[in-house]
Design an enzyme around this catalytic site. Structure first.
Site, short mmCIF file in Angstrom:
data_model
loop_
_atom_site.label_atom_id
_atom_site.label_comp_id
_atom_site.label_asym_id
_atom_site.label_seq_id
_atom_site.Cartn_x
_atom_site.Cartn_y
_atom_site.Cartn_z
N THR A 185 0.82 -0.81 -0.10
CA THR A 185 -0.02 -0.20 0.13
C THR A 185 1.06 1.31 0.51
O THR A 185 2.05 0.86 0.05
CB THR A 185 -0.96 0.05 1.10
OG1 THR A 185 -1.55 0.77 0.75
CG2 THR A 185 0.03 -0.14 2.33
N GLU A 330 -4.75 -2.35 5.19
CA GLU A 330 -4.64 -2.67 6.94
C GLU A 330 -5.25 -3.21 7.25
O GLU A 330 -5.01 -3.62 8.60
CB GLU A 330 -3.67 -1.48 7.25
CG GLU A 330 -2.61 -0.95 6.73
CD GLU A 330 -2.64 0.20 5.85
OE1 GLU A 330 -3.55 -0.09 5.12
OE2 GLU A 330 -1.58 1.37 5.51
N LYS A 438 -6.51 9.98 -3.58
CA LYS A 438 -7.28 8.81 -4.06
C LYS A 438 -7.97 9.14 -5.08
O LYS A 438 -8.75 9.19 -5.63
CB LYS A 438 -7.94 8.27 -3.04
CG LYS A 438 -7.75 6.73 -3.17
CD LYS A 438 -8.31 6.11 -1.66
CE LYS A 438 -8.16 4.37 -2.34
NZ LYS A 438 -8.78 3.08 -1.43
N TRP A 443 -3.50 5.88 -5.56
CA TRP A 443 -2.75 6.39 -4.66
C TRP A 443 -2.01 7.30 -5.27
O TRP A 443 -1.23 6.99 -5.75
CB TRP A 443 -2.36 6.12 -3.57
CG TRP A 443 -3.29 5.14 -2.27
CD1 TRP A 443 -3.13 3.70 -1.42
CD2 TRP A 443 -3.84 5.93 -1.31
NE1 TRP A 443 -3.99 4.08 -1.11
CE2 TRP A 443 -4.40 4.49 -0.71
CE3 TRP A 443 -4.52 6.59 -1.07
CZ2 TRP A 443 -5.65 5.31 0.35
CZ3 TRP A 443 -5.78 7.76 -0.15
CH2 TRP A 443 -5.91 6.52 0.30
P1 ADP Z 1 -9.09 -0.15 -0.09
O1 ADP Z 1 -8.65 0.84 -1.91
O2 ADP Z 1 -9.20 -1.61 -1.31
O3 ADP Z 1 -9.41 0.35 -0.03
P2 ADP Z 1 -6.58 1.18 0.75
O4 ADP Z 1 -5.40 0.27 1.96
O5 ADP Z 1 -5.53 1.62 -0.92
O6 ADP Z 1 -7.94 -0.08 0.36
O7 ADP Z 1 -7.18 2.72 0.76
C1 ADP Z 1 -7.84 3.03 2.21
C2 ADP Z 1 -7.83 4.17 2.15
O8 ADP Z 1 -9.53 4.22 1.73
C3 ADP Z 1 -9.34 4.49 3.53
O9 ADP Z 1 -7.68 4.60 4.49
C4 ADP Z 1 -9.82 5.53 3.27
O10 ADP Z 1 -8.73 7.29 3.07
C5 ADP Z 1 -10.02 5.33 1.70
N1 ADP Z 1 -11.16 4.85 1.74
C6 ADP Z 1 -11.62 3.39 1.58
N2 ADP Z 1 -12.92 3.43 1.98
C7 ADP Z 1 -13.63 4.65 1.98
C8 ADP Z 1 -15.12 5.25 2.28
N3 ADP Z 1 -16.18 4.36 2.11
N4 ADP Z 1 -15.15 6.35 1.93
C9 ADP Z 1 -13.88 7.41 1.99
N5 ADP Z 1 -12.48 7.04 1.84
C10 ADP Z 1 -12.81 5.97 1.81
#
Ligand code: ADP
Length: 543
Positions: A185, A330, A438, A443
């Site tokens: 990540t 995580e 994002k 990212w």
């Molecule tokens: P994934 O993309 O599989 O969710 P990542 O570790 O790449 O996993 O990203 C996690 C992050 O994405 C979270 O800490 C948050 O900042 C953002 N995120 C995930 N889900 C949401 C949501 N429903 N609303 C807002 N931000 C989100």
């Protein structure tokens, strides 16, 4: 005193073995780059996974070895993931959209011994293979072609490896606490970080996502897995689908609205998983063609906030229930999912839909809390806003190769998200304290962009923030203070990013200001900037 039940652990090979034996005739479909659908079944996937596992054994690979994959979601990728962790190795799923230098970094950091690469990503290999420090074998996935060129480059074919395998191979007994999968990540600063899942955390997570109040998965479902497997095991569904024995459709590289809609309708999909950017394209496609989504019951959208209009449009126009979820690499990843409580049953329709907007409530394996700057827990009143912390058996303890735990003294992990929790336990994500943007589920490090732009002769100081964007959810915007007496143009600043980062990470625009708002430590106050420029792209679009 210990319990007297069997000591059999929770391991991933148990899942594929179950699907092979008990859901053997259930279909697993895989779509190639041309859109052709290859039909398989859980029985065949299981058998091929065992053959690959035995061939990996024969190659001399050992328990704990890391084997990387660079591939879209397809049947071979699924077989490989089960084969690798099933024989005791660690499947390292690599995101092909990373900048090649980052791929080199994580392959070396993970000490991958083998790479399995879909032929469409061969360019990454040709240009960078000399930089891989630990890779002993490279296997090309997909049909065998250009054999001469492959041999010249020292590449082998996965198909040959599979054919060499033993279909009578039996899965070994593994320790449930051993590592099974590795995902990287983005770090807020510096290099990506490895999150190493154990067999147990994966199986427990697969079990919990299948529960009715999460994704409600069963053998009656037909699942379309758009979320890539390199994004936390496709949000756990790579494993949950075998656990429940659902039909599984793996869409390959074409994830545009048209391809997704036609797969949903042709394959009677009941549930699908993707980020909001993809769902937006799906809605545009439906709008254009007038098609409906007859079989589709629900979709899971997450990875970033799901816009409210999208939840309403799916519900009102297509009778599709959007489950908004929050999670992170995580946390395996599921942390919270938005499904109703019994107490909501008699609410009027409008209110029911409004309840669907936030990120939902935690599943049983994740505790959540919000805290103030001093770390004091804030009330669950739907108004207090604070740093979101999580704790539980599917949450990371430390990153790969780190000596230090990532948890506080009480075992809580700081997510870098900011939110509110209401009296029913529902979480609303309101902001992000980590310096990351994002875009379309991927990212971008704002700190990295700031470092680049500050290196420009005409820039005195700059902040990069994520600004709401209809298609990509967020896009980077540079807010810059020019060196006095210079008059830089937006284009020359944007051009300055070229060849320093991946193309899709280059900011969309630059706004010049006379003075950036600075904190007492001299850093730009990004929270204020995010607020001020929240609608920048929307307003620009509307002239
Ligand atoms: P994934 O993309 O599989 O969710 P990542 O570790 O790449 O996993 O990203 C996690 C992050 O994405 C979270 O800490 C948050 O900042 C953002 N995120 C995930 N889900 C949401 C949501 N429903 N609303 C807002 N931000 C989100």
């Amino acid at each position: 005193m210990k319990g007297n039940m069997t000591k059999i652990g929770l391991t991933t090979n148990m899942l594929i073995s179950h699907a092979e034996k008990n859901h053997g005739q259930t279909e697993v479909l895989s779509v190639d780059v041309k859109g052709d659908v290859e039909k398989s079944t859980w029985q065949k996937v299981g058998e091929r996974a065992r053959k690959i596992a035995s061939a990996l054994d024969k190659l001399g690979l050992k328990k704990g070895d890391r084997l990387g994959t660079i591939s879209p979601n397809n049947k071979e990728h699924l077989e490989l993931l089960y084969a690798i962790s099933g024989f005791g190795g660690i499947a390292h799923t690599i995101n092909p959209r990373l900048f090649p230098d980052e791929i080199v970094y994580i392959v070396n950091h993970a000490e991958d011994k083998v790479l399995f690469v879909d032929s469409s990503y061969i360019a990454i290999l040709i240009g960078h293979r000399h930089l891989f420090e630990t890779v002993e074998h490279i296997y090309l996935m997909g049909p065998k072609k250009d054999e001469f060129a492959a041999n010249m480059n020292g590449f082998k074919f996965l198909n040959d490896l599979t054919d060499d395998g033993d279909k009578n191979y039996n899965w070994p007994e593994l320790n449930e606490n051993d590592a099974a999968v590795l995902c990287y990540t983005s770090g807020t600063t510096g290099n990506p970080k490895g999150v190493l899942y154990s067999h147990k955390s994966i199986v427990v997570h697969a079990n919990l996502v299948s529960l009715p109040d999460n994704f409600n998965l069963s053998a009656r479902d037909s699942l379309l897995l758009v979320t890539p497997m390199f994004h936390v095991n496709a949000w756990g569904v790579t494993y949950a689908s075998a656990m429940v024995g659902s039909k599984l459709v793996l869409p390959g590289p074409n994830l545009d609205g048209k391809s997704v809609v036609s797969l949903i309708n042709n394959e009677n999909i009941t549930m699908s998983f993707a980020i909001p950017t993809i769902w937006e394209e799906v809605l545009e496609q439906l709008d254009k063609t007038g098609e409906k989504l007859e079989s589709l019951d629900r979709i899971l959208s997450g990875g970033t906030a799901v816009p409210e209009w999208m939840i309403r449009q799916f519900k009102n126009d297509y009778s599709v229930h959007v489950i908004h979820a929050w999670g992170m690499t995580e946390t395996s990843p599921l942390g919270t999912a938005n499904t109703p409580l019994g107490a909501h049953a008699n609410l009027p329709k409008k209110q029911k839909i409004e309840k669907m907007y936030n990120a939902g409530r935690p599943n049983w394996s994740v505790q959540i809390k919000i805290v103030d700057r001093e770390g004091i827990e804030l009330p669950r009143d739907g108004e207090s806003e604070g740093d979101l912390l999580v704790k539980g058996p599917t949450v990371i303890e430390r990153y790969l190769h780190d000596k230090q735990s990532s948890l506080d003294n009480d075992g809580w992990f700081k997510t870098g998200d900011i939110g509110k929790i209401d009296s029913e336990g529902y979480l609303e994500i309101t902001d992000r304290s980590k310096d990351l943007i994002k875009s379309g589920g991927e990212w971008i490090s704002s700190l990295e962009l700031e470092e680049i732009v500050r290196g420009h002769d005409k820039i005195h100081d700059a902040a990069v923030i994520g600004v709401d964007h209809k298609k990509w959810n967020e896009r980077p915007l540079v807010i810059a203070e020019a060196v006095k007496g210079t008059n830089p143009k937006e284009k020359e600043i944007l051009d300055f990013f070229k060849n320093k980062i991946a193309k899709w990470q280059i900011p969309d625009a630059v706004v010049f200001v006379d003075e950036l708002p600075l904190s007492s430590t001299g850093k730009p106050i990004k929270r204020d900037l995010r607020f001020e420029f929240k609608n920048y792209f929307e307003e620009k679009k509307n002239g």
